[in-house]
Design an enzyme around this catalytic site. Structure first.
Site, PDB file in Angstrom:
ATOM      1  N   SER A 295      14.053 -25.110  70.890  1.00 37.21           N
ATOM      2  CA  SER A 295      13.712 -23.723  71.229  1.00 37.21           C
ATOM      3  C   SER A 295      12.219 -23.583  71.459  1.00 37.21           C
ATOM      4  O   SER A 295      11.424 -24.304  70.872  1.00 37.21           O
ATOM      5  CB  SER A 295      14.140 -22.772  70.112  1.00 37.21           C
ATOM      6  OG  SER A 295      13.758 -21.455  70.456  1.00 37.21           O
TER       7      SER A 295
ATOM      8  N   LYS B 287      21.394 -24.108  67.090  1.00 35.07           N
ATOM      9  CA  LYS B 287      20.594 -23.600  68.222  1.00 35.07           C
ATOM     10  C   LYS B 287      21.339 -22.457  68.923  1.00 35.07           C
ATOM     11  O   LYS B 287      20.735 -21.459  69.323  1.00 35.07           O
ATOM     12  CB  LYS B 287      20.301 -24.734  69.216  1.00 35.07           C
ATOM     13  CG  LYS B 287      19.681 -24.280  70.544  1.00 35.07           C
ATOM     14  CD  LYS B 287      18.289 -23.721  70.346  1.00 35.07           C
ATOM     15  CE  LYS B 287      17.619 -23.005  71.491  1.00 35.07           C
ATOM     16  NZ  LYS B 287      18.028 -23.134  72.828  1.00 35.07           N
TER      17      LYS B 287
ATOM     18  N   HIS C 221      20.970 -19.443  66.827  1.00 37.21           N
ATOM     19  CA  HIS C 221      19.581 -18.989  67.017  1.00 37.21           C
ATOM     20  C   HIS C 221      19.509 -18.087  68.256  1.00 37.21           C
ATOM     21  O   HIS C 221      18.927 -17.001  68.217  1.00 37.21           O
ATOM     22  CB  HIS C 221      18.660 -20.204  67.174  1.00 37.21           C
ATOM     23  CG  HIS C 221      17.309 -19.887  67.773  1.00 37.21           C
ATOM     24  ND1 HIS C 221      17.139 -19.638  69.124  1.00 37.21           N
ATOM     25  CD2 HIS C 221      16.083 -19.756  67.214  1.00 37.21           C
ATOM     26  CE1 HIS C 221      15.865 -19.367  69.355  1.00 37.21           C
ATOM     27  NE2 HIS C 221      15.200 -19.435  68.222  1.00 37.21           N
ATOM     28  N   ASN C 222      20.091 -18.524  69.337  1.00 35.32           N
ATOM     29  CA  ASN C 222      20.045 -17.726  70.566  1.00 35.32           C
ATOM     30  C   ASN C 222      20.810 -16.419  70.420  1.00 35.32           C
ATOM     31  O   ASN C 222      20.381 -15.383  70.929  1.00 35.32           O
ATOM     32  CB  ASN C 222      20.592 -18.523  71.749  1.00 35.32           C
ATOM     33  CG  ASN C 222      19.612 -19.566  72.244  1.00 35.32           C
ATOM     34  OD1 ASN C 222      18.798 -20.054  71.468  1.00 35.32           O
ATOM     35  ND2 ASN C 222      19.684 -19.916  73.507  1.00 35.32           N
TER      36      ASN C 222
ATOM     37  N   GLU D  79      18.696 -14.136  68.621  1.00 38.67           N
ATOM     38  CA  GLU D  79      17.646 -13.706  69.564  1.00 38.67           C
ATOM     39  C   GLU D  79      18.143 -12.513  70.408  1.00 38.67           C
ATOM     40  O   GLU D  79      17.401 -11.544  70.612  1.00 38.67           O
ATOM     41  CB  GLU D  79      17.299 -14.909  70.445  1.00 38.67           C
ATOM     42  CG  GLU D  79      16.264 -14.691  71.515  1.00 38.67           C
ATOM     43  CD  GLU D  79      16.097 -15.964  72.368  1.00 38.67           C
ATOM     44  OE1 GLU D  79      15.918 -17.061  71.799  1.00 38.67           O
ATOM     45  OE2 GLU D  79      16.185 -15.859  73.608  1.00 38.67           O
TER      46      GLU D  79
HETATM   47  P1  NDP Z   1      16.833 -28.343  84.837  1.00 43.72           P
HETATM   48  O1  NDP Z   1      17.854 -27.797  83.949  1.00 43.72           O
HETATM   49  O2  NDP Z   1      16.441 -27.583  86.037  1.00 43.72           O
HETATM   50  O3  NDP Z   1      17.280 -29.810  85.292  1.00 43.72           O
HETATM   51  C1  NDP Z   1      16.518 -30.550  86.186  1.00 43.72           C
HETATM   52  C2  NDP Z   1      16.469 -31.976  85.754  1.00 43.72           C
HETATM   53  O4  NDP Z   1      17.787 -32.522  85.675  1.00 43.72           O
HETATM   54  C3  NDP Z   1      15.726 -32.832  86.760  1.00 43.72           C
HETATM   55  O5  NDP Z   1      15.012 -33.816  86.050  1.00 43.72           O
HETATM   56  C4  NDP Z   1      16.860 -33.417  87.559  1.00 43.72           C
HETATM   57  O6  NDP Z   1      16.535 -34.616  88.226  1.00 43.72           O
HETATM   58  C5  NDP Z   1      17.861 -33.682  86.484  1.00 43.72           C
HETATM   59  N1  NDP Z   1      19.209 -33.868  86.974  1.00 43.72           N
HETATM   60  C6  NDP Z   1      20.037 -32.936  87.475  1.00 43.72           C
HETATM   61  N2  NDP Z   1      21.208 -33.491  87.823  1.00 43.72           N
HETATM   62  C7  NDP Z   1      21.126 -34.805  87.518  1.00 43.72           C
HETATM   63  C8  NDP Z   1      22.021 -35.894  87.622  1.00 43.72           C
HETATM   64  N3  NDP Z   1      23.256 -35.726  88.077  1.00 43.72           N
HETATM   65  N4  NDP Z   1      21.582 -37.096  87.218  1.00 43.72           N
HETATM   66  C9  NDP Z   1      20.346 -37.262  86.737  1.00 43.72           C
HETATM   67  N5  NDP Z   1      19.463 -36.270  86.602  1.00 43.72           N
HETATM   68  C10 NDP Z   1      19.848 -35.054  86.982  1.00 43.72           C
HETATM   69  O7  NDP Z   1      15.507 -28.720  84.003  1.00 43.72           O
HETATM   70  P2  NDP Z   1      14.755 -27.940  82.859  1.00 43.72           P
HETATM   71  O8  NDP Z   1      13.562 -28.754  82.562  1.00 43.72           O
HETATM   72  O9  NDP Z   1      14.601 -26.508  83.183  1.00 43.72           O
HETATM   73  O10 NDP Z   1      15.771 -27.995  81.632  1.00 43.72           O
HETATM   74  C11 NDP Z   1      16.235 -29.220  81.067  1.00 43.72           C
HETATM   75  C12 NDP Z   1      17.191 -28.928  79.938  1.00 43.72           C
HETATM   76  O11 NDP Z   1      16.539 -28.147  78.971  1.00 43.72           O
HETATM   77  C13 NDP Z   1      18.436 -28.147  80.342  1.00 43.72           C
HETATM   78  O12 NDP Z   1      19.536 -28.604  79.584  1.00 43.72           O
HETATM   79  C14 NDP Z   1      18.132 -26.732  79.961  1.00 43.72           C
HETATM   80  O13 NDP Z   1      19.264 -25.971  79.641  1.00 43.72           O
HETATM   81  C15 NDP Z   1      17.257 -26.934  78.764  1.00 43.72           C
HETATM   82  N6  NDP Z   1      16.284 -25.856  78.653  1.00 43.72           N
HETATM   83  C16 NDP Z   1      15.905 -25.483  77.441  1.00 43.72           C
HETATM   84  C17 NDP Z   1      15.001 -24.491  77.263  1.00 43.72           C
HETATM   85  C18 NDP Z   1      14.599 -24.169  75.929  1.00 43.72           C
HETATM   86  O14 NDP Z   1      13.872 -23.223  75.684  1.00 43.72           O
HETATM   87  N7  NDP Z   1      15.078 -24.946  74.978  1.00 43.72           N
HETATM   88  C19 NDP Z   1      14.379 -23.757  78.349  1.00 43.72           C
HETATM   89  C20 NDP Z   1      14.780 -24.267  79.597  1.00 43.72           C
HETATM   90  C21 NDP Z   1      15.704 -25.266  79.704  1.00 43.72           C
HETATM   91  P3  NDP Z   1      15.953 -34.595  89.738  1.00 43.72           P
HETATM   92  O15 NDP Z   1      14.520 -34.262  89.587  1.00 43.72           O
HETATM   93  O16 NDP Z   1      16.170 -35.956  90.225  1.00 43.72           O
HETATM   94  O17 NDP Z   1      16.725 -33.544  90.481  1.00 43.72           O
END
Ligand code: NDP
Length: 484
Positions: A128, A182, A185-186, A189
């Site tokens: 988070s 988690k 937590h959300n 929130e």
């Molecule tokens: P995204 O959720 O937008 O995911 C993009 C990433 O995933 C890129 O690195 C992309 O690679 C990769 N990807 C997508 N499809 C594939 C695939 N089939 N095989 C391999 N790689 C793949 O990125 P975020 O950074 O926003 O979020 C990452 C994670 O963190 C998610 O699970 C999200 O839910 C979570 N999250 C958590 C937050 C928090 O506050 N805890 C806030 C935001 C997100 P490529 O560059 O090659 O396309």
């Protein structure tokens, strides 16, 4: 040189986490499906610490020291499964795969089983704090084996937020425990944001206050019991002026709240565990109602009748003393409703732990939420004290500190809920939390009537207060009671 930790997925979250790891003395292997992201990270931030970039999964895995530990930060769902499998194909017995994305806890339970069967460790880690948290110190909720925690624990502790001198990370439990916590937590929130929104609505539409004036009230509240990140940013949002129009920012934003699903999961899970999380539920539904654009438009056209809040509350709004007192009532109502929302959330964690066989230290959960995450608040010190005291109690509402706080607040809370109902301002979390509190403290509930109804129409049987066993009345016959 080999890396002690790796990160797969270098979009916003993964890149920030990798940099955070590097900033804290870790040697970080980095890999992304498309190499361009890896290149960008190396070009822009490669000098911030020790990184080992790779172009293929094989190269990435082999750049890691054993036991190899890789954190996955990719899109939740199928992409996460794909990356887990690619890693598992190359990794060896004892290596550790960590999914730090926003996975649904049941997916984590499934993945852990599959990966364990292949001789590897799988850790589902809730993170988070968004992008900024990932970079500067998130709150983390890992679930996995004790053995994997031995390797992973020190690494996560090195990058976690710090609250009161303690890192905001603890080993939550096995498999899906971390993602479960988690998720809750959300959910909390959502409730926390909604009670703030209800307070705003009462001041804005009820008392007719300007956004800046309300921002000042929140800033003041932030100095007391309510001190928290969410109250702080509320004041910031309400003070903000739109660049284009010069109007208060809040007035140019569409009033339809979005959601990505974790609140819904919290409520769905609570429903299946039969744990009432009414505050969280109403908060999710309030967002849903706000987004019912068609229904809301029709309601305007059909002019559903009701009081005008500002008109109704004008007497209070125009009397400085009464206004001050009502704002204080709102603060108390917010505080009491917030306590109920947390009490419900922690009860859901307990219910989940029971259902899924996890041992979760609720005091430790409260402690790791004190920093790095969205619901970080002074208040969590009190919750950790409550659970940390070692005494066993069923609800946060029974803890002496919170019991007293709600008792002190309840006069205000009741006034706010009844006034809001009369004025026509919806306060679904304030009112449902109060109903929960009154439901809990009721010596007898009308559930007895429901049992009677169920027995009459469906022979569902009932218990008696004076005798053990199940009974049925022959409603259609001679009205005699039989033992079921
Ligand atoms: P995204 O959720 O937008 O995911 C993009 C990433 O995933 C890129 O690195 C992309 O690679 C990769 N990807 C997508 N499809 C594939 C695939 N089939 N095989 C391999 N790689 C793949 O990125 P975020 O950074 O926003 O979020 C990452 C994670 O963190 C998610 O699970 C999200 O839910 C979570 N999250 C958590 C937050 C928090 O506050 N805890 C806030 C935001 C997100 P490529 O560059 O090659 O396309």
């Amino acid at each position: 040189e080999q890396a002690n930790i790796g990160v797969v997925g270098l979009a916003a979250m993964g890149a920030s986490l990798a940099r955070n790891l590097a900033h804290h003395g870790n040697t970080v292997a980095v890999f992304n499906r498309h190499y361009s992201r890896t290149e960008t990270l190396m070009d822009e931030h490669g000098s911030e610490g020790s990184f080992i970039p790779s172009k293929t999964v094989e190269e990435f895995v082999h750049s890691l020291a054993k036991p190899r530990t890789a954190i996955i930060m990719v899109q939740a769902g199928a992409p996460t499964d794909a990356v887990i499998n690619e890693l598992a194909d190359v990794m060896e017995k004892g290596d550790i795969i960590v999914d730090a994305g926003n996975a649904y806890f049941k997916d984590t339970i499934r993945r852990e089983k599959e990966i364990r069967a292949r001789g590897l460790h799988f850790v589902g880690c809730g993170v988070s704090g968004g992008e900024e948290g990932a970079l500067l110190g998130p709150s983390m909720m890992p679930g996995g084996t004790d053995e994997s925690w031995k390797t992973l624990g020190p690494i996560l502790k090195s990058i976690a937020a710090v609250a009161e001198g303690e890192p905001c990370v603890t080993h939550i439990g096995t498999d899906g425990a971390g993602h479960f916590v988690k998720m809750v937590h959300n959910g909390i929130e959502y409730a926390d944001m909604q009670v703030i929104a209800e307070s705003y609505d009462l001041m804005r539409r009820g008392l007719g206050m300007a956004p800046k004036e309300i921002a000042d009230v929140f800033a003041e509240w932030n100095k007391g019991d309510l001190n928290s990140y969410l109250i702080e940013i509320t004041s910031q949002v309400l003070s903000h002026v739109d660049e284009k129009t010069g109007k208060p920012f809040i007035d140019i934003v569409t009033d339809q709240a979005g959601m990505k699903g974790t609140g819904t999961w919290t409520v769905q899970t609570a429903l299946s565990l039969a744990t009432p999380v009414t505050g969280i539920g109403e908060a999710v539904f309030a967002r849903g109602l706000s987004s019912e654009a068609g229904l809301r438009k029709e309601a305007q056209e059909k002019v559903l009748q009701g009081p005008d809040p500002t008109e109704f509350l004008s007497r209070i709004a125009n009397d400085a003393e009464a206004k001050k007192a009502f704002i204080e009532d709102i603060r108390e109502a917010l505080y009491a409703s917030k306590i109920v929302a947390y009490a419900q959330g922690f009860t859901e964690i307990e219910a989940g732990a029971k259902e899924y066989d996890w041992t979760i230290d609720l005091g430790a959960v409260a402690r790791i939420w004190r920093g790095g995450c969205i619901i970080r608040a002074k208040f969590l010190n009190r919750i950790s004290d409550a659970y940390g005291s070692g005494e066993s109690f069923g609800s946060l509402l029974f803890d002496p500190f919170f019991k007293k706080a709600v008792e002190n607040a309840q006069g205000s809370w009741r006034r706010v809920v009844s006034t809001a109902a009369e004025a026509g301002v919806p306060v679904p979390v304030f009112s449902s939390s109060l109903a929960y509190y009154d439901g809990l403290r009721s010596k007898r509930l009308p559930a007895a009537l429901i049992q009677g109804q169920r027995d009459l129409f469906g022979a569902h049987t009932y218990g008696r207060v004076d005798e053990p066993g199940a009974f049925h009345t022959l409603w259609a016959g001679d009205q005699k009671e039989i033992k079921a």
